[in-house]
Design a protein around this motif. Structure first.
Motif, mmCIF file in Angstrom:
data_model
loop_
_atom_site.group_PDB
_atom_site.id
_atom_site.type_symbol
_atom_site.label_atom_id
_atom_site.label_comp_id
_atom_site.label_asym_id
_atom_site.label_seq_id
_atom_site.Cartn_x
_atom_site.Cartn_y
_atom_site.Cartn_z
ATOM 1 N N LEU A 3 17.004 -23.488 34.118
ATOM 2 C CA LEU A 3 18.393 -23.046 34.213
ATOM 3 C C LEU A 3 19.358 -24.154 33.811
ATOM 4 C CD1 LEU A 3 18.287 -21.002 37.560
ATOM 5 C CD2 LEU A 3 18.320 -20.121 35.229
ATOM 6 N N ALA A 4 19.015 -25.388 34.152
ATOM 7 C CA ALA A 4 19.881 -26.509 33.765
ATOM 8 C C ALA A 4 19.910 -26.677 32.251
ATOM 9 C CB ALA A 4 19.397 -27.785 34.438
ATOM 10 N N GLU A 5 18.757 -26.479 31.590
ATOM 11 C CA GLU A 5 18.685 -26.660 30.145
ATOM 12 C C GLU A 5 19.171 -25.438 29.370
ATOM 13 O OE1 GLU A 5 14.626 -27.582 29.384
ATOM 14 O OE2 GLU A 5 14.779 -29.676 30.073
ATOM 15 N N GLY A 6 18.961 -24.235 29.925
ATOM 16 C CA GLY A 6 19.209 -23.031 29.144
ATOM 17 C C GLY A 6 20.466 -22.263 29.480
ATOM 18 N N LEU A 7 21.032 -22.461 30.674
ATOM 19 C CA LEU A 7 22.180 -21.661 31.093
ATOM 20 C C LEU A 7 23.468 -22.461 30.894
ATOM 21 C CD1 LEU A 7 22.750 -18.873 32.463
ATOM 22 C CD2 LEU A 7 22.820 -20.094 34.646
ATOM 23 N N VAL A 8 24.471 -21.826 30.290
ATOM 24 C CA VAL A 8 25.734 -22.521 30.061
ATOM 25 C C VAL A 8 26.404 -22.830 31.395
ATOM 26 C CG1 VAL A 8 26.070 -21.441 27.809
ATOM 27 C CG2 VAL A 8 27.039 -20.359 29.851
ATOM 28 N N GLU A 9 27.386 -23.724 31.369
ATOM 29 C CA GLU A 9 28.045 -24.157 32.606
ATOM 30 C C GLU A 9 28.773 -23.012 33.293
ATOM 31 O OE1 GLU A 9 27.980 -26.971 34.345
ATOM 32 O OE2 GLU A 9 26.401 -27.580 32.956
ATOM 33 N N GLU A 10 29.497 -22.208 32.523
ATOM 34 C CA GLU A 10 30.274 -21.113 33.106
ATOM 35 C C GLU A 10 29.878 -19.803 32.428
ATOM 36 O OE1 GLU A 10 34.426 -21.880 33.065
ATOM 37 O OE2 GLU A 10 34.262 -23.783 34.125
ATOM 38 N N PRO A 11 28.816 -19.185 32.904
ATOM 39 C CA PRO A 11 28.327 -17.967 32.255
ATOM 40 C C PRO A 11 29.217 -16.769 32.569
ATOM 41 C CG PRO A 11 27.013 -18.455 34.196
ATOM 42 C CD PRO A 11 27.949 -19.609 34.011
ATOM 43 N N PRO A 12 29.123 -15.717 31.755
ATOM 44 C CA PRO A 12 29.890 -14.486 32.029
ATOM 45 C C PRO A 12 29.323 -13.741 33.227
ATOM 46 C CG PRO A 12 28.411 -14.158 30.184
ATOM 47 C CD PRO A 12 28.317 -15.611 30.536
ATOM 48 N N HIS A 13 30.060 -12.759 33.677
ATOM 49 C CA HIS A 13 29.652 -12.004 34.866
ATOM 50 C C HIS A 13 28.472 -11.092 34.564
ATOM 51 C CE1 HIS A 13 29.954 -10.063 38.713
ATOM 52 N NE2 HIS A 13 30.186 -8.888 38.160
ATOM 53 N N LEU A 14 28.465 -10.466 33.373
ATOM 54 C CA LEU A 14 27.447 -9.470 33.040
ATOM 55 C C LEU A 14 26.524 -9.998 31.948
ATOM 56 C CD1 LEU A 14 29.739 -6.306 32.921
ATOM 57 C CD2 LEU A 14 28.229 -7.014 34.790
ATOM 58 N N ALA A 15 25.229 -9.708 32.113
ATOM 59 C CA ALA A 15 24.256 -10.152 31.112
ATOM 60 C C ALA A 15 24.480 -9.449 29.781
ATOM 61 C CB ALA A 15 22.839 -9.896 31.620
ATOM 62 N N ARG A 16 24.937 -8.211 29.831
ATOM 63 C CA ARG A 16 25.103 -7.456 28.575
ATOM 64 C C ARG A 16 26.192 -8.038 27.670
ATOM 65 N NH1 ARG A 16 27.464 -3.084 32.043
ATOM 66 N NH2 ARG A 16 29.729 -3.174 31.802
ATOM 67 N N ASP A 17 27.064 -8.900 28.231
ATOM 68 C CA ASP A 17 28.111 -9.522 27.414
ATOM 69 C C ASP A 17 27.567 -10.657 26.552
ATOM 70 O OD1 ASP A 17 29.927 -7.804 28.529
ATOM 71 O OD2 ASP A 17 30.583 -9.218 30.076
ATOM 72 N N GLY A 18 26.403 -11.193 26.908
ATOM 73 C CA GLY A 18 25.830 -12.296 26.147
ATOM 74 C C GLY A 18 26.633 -13.579 26.298
ATOM 75 N N GLY A 19 26.221 -14.599 25.545
ATOM 76 C CA GLY A 19 26.947 -15.861 25.541
ATOM 77 C C GLY A 19 26.631 -16.777 26.698
ATOM 78 N N PHE A 20 25.519 -16.537 27.414
ATOM 79 C CA PHE A 20 25.205 -17.375 28.572
ATOM 80 C C PHE A 20 24.042 -18.339 28.324
ATOM 81 C CE2 PHE A 20 23.169 -13.232 29.083
ATOM 82 C CZ PHE A 20 21.827 -13.572 29.242
ATOM 83 N N VAL A 21 23.362 -18.207 27.199
ATOM 84 C CA VAL A 21 22.268 -19.137 26.873
ATOM 85 C C VAL A 21 22.829 -20.262 26.018
ATOM 86 C CG1 VAL A 21 20.037 -19.412 25.744
ATOM 87 C CG2 VAL A 21 20.542 -17.306 27.006
ATOM 88 N N ARG A 22 22.489 -21.501 26.369
ATOM 89 C CA ARG A 22 23.017 -22.665 25.656
ATOM 90 C C ARG A 22 22.539 -22.694 24.201
ATOM 91 N NH1 ARG A 22 25.015 -26.915 28.841
ATOM 92 N NH2 ARG A 22 24.535 -26.756 31.075
ATOM 93 N N PRO A 23 23.383 -23.208 23.296
ATOM 94 C CA PRO A 23 22.921 -23.458 21.917
ATOM 95 C C PRO A 23 21.768 -24.462 21.931
ATOM 96 C CG PRO A 23 25.323 -23.578 22.061
ATOM 97 C CD PRO A 23 24.815 -23.509 23.475
ATOM 98 N N ASP A 24 20.881 -24.341 20.950
ATOM 99 C CA ASP A 24 19.732 -25.232 20.778
ATOM 100 C C ASP A 24 18.636 -25.004 21.817
ATOM 101 O OD1 ASP A 24 21.086 -26.469 18.664
ATOM 102 O OD2 ASP A 24 22.043 -27.910 20.025
ATOM 103 N N TYR A 25 18.789 -23.998 22.711
ATOM 104 C CA TYR A 25 17.734 -23.730 23.701
ATOM 105 C C TYR A 25 16.646 -22.858 23.087
ATOM 106 C CZ TYR A 25 15.480 -22.237 28.052
ATOM 107 O OH TYR A 25 14.562 -21.983 29.041
#
Length: 897
Positions: A439-461
């Motif tokens: 989670l520390a390596e793959g999850l962005v610092e401030e993820p969105p509320h819903l998984a369907r919105d995307g944008g929560f996985v860090r670049p380069d992961y």
């Protein structure tokens, strides 16, 4: 309270049973509704949840939304109402507060998938959960600092049991008790919802216990609670072959747990929550406090139902929501085992002595998250990326907190047991450490509320995700480059455009396209469409790019969805150890908060043992003291001594004194000190010794129950009866003004007999406040009774309250003086004083009442002339006085007064 009674939600039962004439859409709705006849059905249609038939009418009235119509069914208009999907939580909360159940029927497939089955195919839908007061998990619907519990009560073979689950955190408790203690066991948990069998309503005492719980009562079929069926359901819920590994459950406990298991199967639509094994506590585990006593003492809620002003609000210094819930449970369910109580006190004292460590611990915990509730949502499939972030933050804090205690161990005494156990649970297993790293390596610092919105996985992961994102985000640049190459190769001016029919295409003017149209099949430019003034072409590269671009966004979301689901499954698999980490952080927060409060108010550690002693020196009421000090006034502490054995001092104290002198505060103060001490907290007193109490009773204050036709006096007698039938020699009882609600002699007789019974039969430690001064005689008639009085003094005709409990009985109640302080008109006060003097002057007052003109108009007091001092002042000329004469005149006026 019971669940609200309203007409059956949805269409009439004959329509639900027969789908003849229904459209495919309405048939789908009727089928879903038939499965949830007692719930309001939220039926997902695109961006709205629609409600039909009676559901729409009920919701429109409850929520204030528009009631309209949509189509007809069997010749009748269909009532309809709707709420937006994005605003559902607010509407849901209002319905739940009113006691309704709400079934959520979601779209289970994308509309595009439905179209593949035919243009008239209906999107598949199904009920994914049933929301009830006790099964909420959403942060927006929950009090972060308070537990939300679903309880079940059962009675089998003369034994009762209460099972409780907090679905949002996975905690499960089970308490077996005598049927008489059912009310106290339920009240200790403050459930939002209580499950019972319909048979339990036939017993008045059980019905009173359920109604006193404060939660919505749901009746289920009695067959669900049959021990064998219940055991099977509980085993299925936990995925075990037998319950023996959890303990030797009584039949009533199994029945109560079975009710919860059956209810969760129904409301969670087959999803299995992450539950901890049931924590069993018998009758001797916790201090029994009945609902009337809880209300009287305002332990966690005031009598107005507010948290502010309660004991819990006064002492709460927690910095996390989990810690606040742990402290609330500790205060609501004080312990009865002196060893366990002293272990809690050891932890508080240890942190109190280490101010720097406590400060660092509290600072670290402030950044913590609510791991328990986040894991609960993830396990049920309702969590999102922010719940994963909460798990990550909580685990990071846990590592940091554990590090604070390194080097804090005394080589001789070690750490208190409760601290050591909490730190053991903060030691992360390899699996949890791996999840935290992921989670520390793959999850962005401030993820969105819903998984369907995307944008929560860090670049380069994930390289595959990066490629899809690049194509999706950089498509304009790629297309511009292709446009330039095509124009250079063809020698004409191309523009790349897009529409829903052709996708991406190259467009040029009709004149420029003439050469390309003559080029024949070998040309890389493929003709697609000719318009009046433009011609459109494509290329193999553009077609492939079109397909990749259109799929890139979906592919990126799909990859992120798969990644989220992997993390979610891992969190659900590790739910129990994650919940153990959450519990450890919450417990440390509660210990540190009690230490912080103890330092703030100068509280001391009580001595808790197995004796029957109750000895308090300079005790203070924590809530009243806080209010008095906030107003800038001092608080008067008081001593209290009782001994159930009668060896050291009296076991029953008669407390007399005027109203407003502090009798009720004195009584409540000592009861609250018992709660604090047995909750493992320090107490606001110079010192306290407490022989552990098994049951606490408080009859302070007056109230009626009009709903059940009970007057104030009837309620007083019902509660007094409960005390006299349940109190033991280990109980602590505070009684205020027993017998005041009836005729004087009747009230005195009841108070006298009650005091004698508590002294002789129950032998409970008792503080007995009264205005019947005749009870003071019990000090000379019974072996272990003493008198206390709240001290008041008259000064210049005014009554001054000292708020001090002193040995001896009060000689007067000062009722007339209190009436004057309350603003009763002067003529009434004067008349009351004259009647009182007449009554007190007669030896046989009752026989002389006829001599008093009680209903005659009181003669007005004769007009009063000026006093000698006033006359002297009127005749005085200050300007004519020398300094010496002025001083002499001042002394003369003083003598005249």
């Amino acid at each position: 309270m019971n669940a609200p009674a309203f007409p059956p939600s949805g269409p009439p039962s004959d329509i639900a049973a027969s789908l003849e004439g229904a459209t495919p859409f309405m048939a789908q709705y009727l089928t879903a509704k038939a499965g949830q006849p007692d719930a309001i059905l939220f039926f997902r249609m695109g961006d709205f949840y629609e409600l039909f038939f009676t559901d729409a009418e009920v919701a429109a009235a409850a929520l204030g939304i528009t009631l309209t119509k949509r189509g007809k069914h069997q010749g009748e208009d269909i009532p309809m109402a709707g709420v937006p999907v994005h605003a559902m939580d607010g509407y849901l909360a209002r319905l739940i507060r009113l006691g309704h159940k709400v079934a959520i029927c979601e779209q289970l497939e994308d509309p595009a998938e439905a179209k593949k089955r035919g243009s008239k195919a209906v999107v598949q839908r199904g009920v994914v959960r049933v929301v009830t007061p006790g099964t909420l998990t959403e942060d927006s619907l929950l009090d972060a600092r308070g537990a939300n519990r679903l309880a079940a009560a059962a009675v089998r073979r003369g034994r009762a049991a209460v099972a409780v689950v907090e679905l949002s955190s996975g905690a499960v408790d089970c308490v077996a008790c005598a049927p008489d203690d059912l009310a106290a066991a339920l009240a200790a948990f403050r459930p939002s919802e209580v499950l019972v069998t319909d048979r339990m309503f036939s017993d008045e005492a059980t019905r009173d216990a359920l109604n006193g719980s404060g939660g919505v009562v749901q009746a289920l079929a009695a067959a669900i609670a049959e021990p064998q069926a219940a055991r099977t359901r509980v085993e299925r819920l936990y995925g075990v072959a037998a319950l023996d590994g959890f303990g030797a459950f009584e039949e009533a406990e199994v029945s109560a747990l079975g009710l919860i298991a059956a209810y969760l199967e129904t409301t969670q639509a087959g999803k299995v929550p992450a539950l901890s094994p049931p924590r069993r506590s018998g009758e001797s585990g916790f201090l029994a406090i009945d609902p009337a006593t809880r209300a009287s003492l305002e332990i966690d809620r005031t009598q107005r139902g507010e948290r502010e002003g309660s004991l819990l609000a006064c002492i709460d210094r927690t910095v996390t929501s989990g810690g606040a819930r742990a402290l609330a449970e500790r205060i609501a369910r004080p312990l009865r085992d002196p060893l366990a109580i002293n272990e809690q006190l050891d932890a508080v004292e240890w942190l109190l002595e280490r101010r720097t460590l406590r400060r660092d611990l509290r600072d670290g915990l402030k950044a913590s998250s609510d791991i328990a509730r986040a894991v609960g949502r993830l396990a049920l499939g309702r969590g999102g990326p922010r719940d994963l972030a909460a798990v990550r933050a909580g685990l990071t804090i846990a590592e940091g907190v554990a590090g604070l205690f390194i080097g804090q161990v005394d080589p001789l005494t070690g750490q208190p047991r409760r601290i050591a156990l909490a730190l053991d649970r903060l030691t992360l297993s390899p699996d949890i450490s791996r999840l935290m790293v992921d989670l520390a390596e793959g999850l962005v610092e401030e993820p969105p509320h819903l998984a369907r919105d995307g944008g929560f996985v860090r670049p380069d992961y994930l390289p595959e995700l990066d490629a899809a994102r690049t194509l999706r985000d950089d498509s304009r640049k790629v297309i511009a480059e292709l446009e330039a190459r095509a124009a250079a190769e063809a020698g004409v001016a191309f523009k790349v455009k897009h529409n829903a029919v052709l996708g991406y295409f190259l467009e040029t003017s009709a004149k420029a396209a003439e050469g390309l149209l003559r080029a024949g099949p070998d040309s890389p430019f493929i003709h697609r469409q000719t318009l009046a003034s433009q011609v459109r072409f494509t290329t193999v590269e553009l077609s492939e790019l079109d397909a990749r671009i259109s799929q890139a966004g979906h592919r990126a979301l799909a990859i992120e969805g798969e990644t989220f689901e992997g993390w979610r499954r891992e969190a659900a698999r590790l739910a129990q150890p994650l919940q153990a980490v959450a519990e450890a952080l919450a417990e440390l927060d509660a210990h540190a908060a009690l230490a912080e409060w103890a330092q703030e108010v100068g509280a001391t550690r009580p001595v808790v043992d197995d004796t029957l002693v109750f000895a308090v020196e300079a005790g203070r009421h924590p809530v009243v003291e806080a209010a008095v000090k906030a107003a800038g006034d001092p608080y008067t502490p008081n001593n209290a001594r009782l001994d159930g054995s009668g060896a050291d001092c009296a076991r029953l104290a008669i407390v007399t004194g005027p109203n407003m002198a502090g009798k009720s505060t004195f009584l409540r103060q000592n009861a609250l000190l018992v709660i604090l001490a047995q909750a493992g907290a320090f107490v606001p007193a110079r010192s306290m010794r407490l022989g552990v109490v098994d049951r606490l009773f408080s009859r302070v204050g007056a109230g009626d129950d009009l709903a059940r036709g009970r007057s104030t006096f009837m309620m007083e007698m019902v509660e007094t009866a409960a005390i006299l039938t349940q109190a033991t020699d280990r109980s602590f009882v505070v009684l205020d003004e027993i017998g005041r609600g009836t005729a004087t002699y009747d009230g005195l007789a009841i108070a006298w007999a009650t005091a004698e019974a508590l002294h002789e039969a129950n032998r409970a430690r008792t503080l007995f406040a009264t205005h019947y001064h005749e009870l003071a005689q019990l000090e000379t008639r019974l072996d272990h009774v003493c008198n206390l009085s709240m001290v008041a003094r008259e000064w210049n005709g005014e009554l001054v309250f000292l708020h001090e409990a002193a040995p001896g009985a009060a000689d007067r109640s000062y009722g007339v003086q209190v009436a004057k302080l309350a603003g009763v008109p002067a003529p009434v006060v004067a008349r009351a004083r004259s009647v009182l003097e007449r009554l007190e002057g007669e030896k046989a007052a009752a026989a002389r009442l006829d001599d008093l003109p009680l209903f005659a108009v009181a003669e007005p007091e004769p007009p009063r002339g000026p006093s000698a001092a006033e006359t002297a002042l009127r005749d005085l000329d200050p300007d004519a006085l020398t300094p010496r004469e002025a001083l002499e005149t001042l002394y003369r006026l003083k003598t005249l007064i």
